[in-house]
Design a protein around this motif. Sequence first.
Motif, mmCIF file in Angstrom:
data_model
loop_
_atom_site.group_PDB
_atom_site.id
_atom_site.type_symbol
_atom_site.label_atom_id
_atom_site.label_comp_id
_atom_site.label_asym_id
_atom_site.label_seq_id
_atom_site.Cartn_x
_atom_site.Cartn_y
_atom_site.Cartn_z
ATOM 1 N N GLU A 97 8.764 12.819 71.831
ATOM 2 C CA GLU A 97 8.637 11.832 72.902
ATOM 3 C C GLU A 97 8.156 12.425 74.226
ATOM 4 O O GLU A 97 7.216 11.900 74.814
ATOM 5 C CB GLU A 97 9.926 11.020 73.038
ATOM 6 N N LEU A 100 4.462 13.252 73.736
ATOM 7 C CA LEU A 100 3.598 12.062 73.742
ATOM 8 C C LEU A 100 3.452 11.515 75.164
ATOM 9 O O LEU A 100 2.363 11.088 75.565
ATOM 10 C CB LEU A 100 4.169 10.989 72.812
ATOM 11 N N GLY A 106 2.616 7.566 77.869
ATOM 12 C CA GLY A 106 3.436 6.471 77.341
ATOM 13 C C GLY A 106 3.929 6.826 75.954
ATOM 14 O O GLY A 106 3.379 7.734 75.317
ATOM 15 N N THR A 107 4.962 6.150 75.485
ATOM 16 C CA THR A 107 5.453 6.438 74.132
ATOM 17 C C THR A 107 5.610 5.168 73.298
ATOM 18 O O THR A 107 6.064 5.219 72.168
ATOM 19 C CB THR A 107 6.824 7.155 74.151
ATOM 20 N N GLN A 108 5.249 4.033 73.872
ATOM 21 C CA GLN A 108 5.378 2.784 73.123
ATOM 22 C C GLN A 108 3.976 2.248 72.787
ATOM 23 O O GLN A 108 3.153 2.054 73.675
ATOM 24 C CB GLN A 108 6.158 1.750 73.955
ATOM 25 N N ARG B 162 6.992 1.377 66.943
ATOM 26 C CA ARG B 162 7.178 2.194 68.137
ATOM 27 C C ARG B 162 5.924 3.024 68.456
ATOM 28 O O ARG B 162 5.385 3.007 69.555
ATOM 29 C CB ARG B 162 8.380 3.128 67.943
ATOM 30 N N LEU B 231 -1.961 6.085 73.000
ATOM 31 C CA LEU B 231 -0.632 5.475 72.917
ATOM 32 C C LEU B 231 -0.261 4.894 74.278
ATOM 33 O O LEU B 231 -0.365 5.578 75.296
ATOM 34 C CB LEU B 231 0.387 6.545 72.507
#
Lengths: 173, 355
Positions: A97, A100, A106-108, B162, B231
């Motif tokens: 996480e 990323l 962002g992670t979503q 997710r 992402l």
Amino acid sequence: MSEKCQRCQKHAATVHLTEILENQERRETHLCEQCAAQQEGPLETMGLLSSAFTPATASGDPGGLRCSACGLGYMEFRSRGRLGCPHCYEVFRSSLEPLLEKIHGGTQHVGKAPDESSAVDRSRERRLVELRRELQTAVREERYEEAARLRDRLQRCESGEDVGGAEGARADG
Amino acid sequence: MRTAESFDGEGVSGGEWLSTRGAHADIVISSRVRLARNVRNHRFAVKCDGAERAEIEQHVRFALGRVEFDEEMVYLDLARAPALDGELLVERHLISRELAHGSGPRAACYAPSESVCIMVCEEDHLRLQVLRSGFELDAAWSLADDLDDRIARRVEYAFSSRFGYLTCCPTNVGTGLRASVMLHLPALVYSKHIEKVFQAGSKMNLAVRGLYGEGTQALGDFYQISNQVALGLSEQDVLERLNRVVPQFIDYERRLRDALEKSDRARLEDRIWRAYGVLRAARTISTEETLELLSAIRLGVNLGLLPSALTIETVNELFITSQPAHLQRLAQHVMEPRERDIARADLLRAKLGAL
């Protein structure tokens, strides 16, 4: 195929380092995961991906983590910057996480997702894959009668597309 | 879909994206959209043993065979194809060097027009690419999106709500989208302003790369601009960002071309005509020199400084067909570098000398 670790000469080398030295020459090092974990220096300076990690201690030492689905170890992931399978995203989640976040900000996920309305199609595709695999095994094992039967079923399942594939597959399944 | 064990394209002309039909084709060579996808319940290609990799390749081959494409696709089995064929596809910008030089089951599934190519078992199980002439990112995306949906009816992708589409490299996870445009920016290079493109790109989180993508040199004044974020941004956001930034680069290049014509015309013309002269007269010439000189005459044609019989299509094609694998394909035999330099000069004289 797999070469031995340069340090212990015992285990298979799974961590491969390429360093660019000051004189622009390349130095390649091939280590097993255990030896790579003890390696100082190069692994720590291995470029963008590894440097973007938070220190291992911050998330309860993920150093010993290993993905149960593909066998990828944390150190190997760290040095190569590549994951081994979809499950790795869950196994290494706590260290992924922050990574990323650094890469993408962002992670979503936002964006498209596989179309749910095609779920029926996909179940038929799964059935087709199974049938095709069974057919190959039957041919390999020279069970020709069964192979012929499987081939017919495969064909019916494929053409069943026009009249509702799932029904077709069930009818002769 | 038809399966092939060798690249049977003409090999002497380029794909449809080399035409100049698209918008701003004087500066934007091509627009490309790539989607990275993996098959659910399998390891990624780097972690697969031979058997699993073969199983994935067969599964994908079978599934692609059942997808309806607008053209009949060609499925080139790269594990069986001669090495030169892989090189040809790299030179035509259809596949990556990694796929061409890889080992084990892998394939390129391409449309004969070369506007679509799916790499099978590269770093990810599938990499769908759509290529368009000129600045046509939206059109490229809309086709890629549609083909992606069609393939998703046949293949179950690895996806999480997710993290999105799960990829081997965390830099691609999310949309799996890389949108890029290939720009020809000779005036920015001559005027030594190209650094500003790099700076503007990095400020916008866009990558600026050379001719053959990641880690390659900017030969022939070609630059590839692409998104880095996959992402947390939707596909539309990514495209929108490129659609906002790229026109500024186009505009900048245009203004510098105008300025060069006004303030430094003699030197500009000299550079272009010398390039034209060398290409029409050389008896042996390297790839690098060819790219540099073709870049100059490409600018010359766009500015209307060279004979009108010389078209941009011809120049665009020479960028591809003067490459090593194409020369060897044309000659029908393997050639040493020195021999290729001679063949390259022959080709250039034949194409440009007759004008």
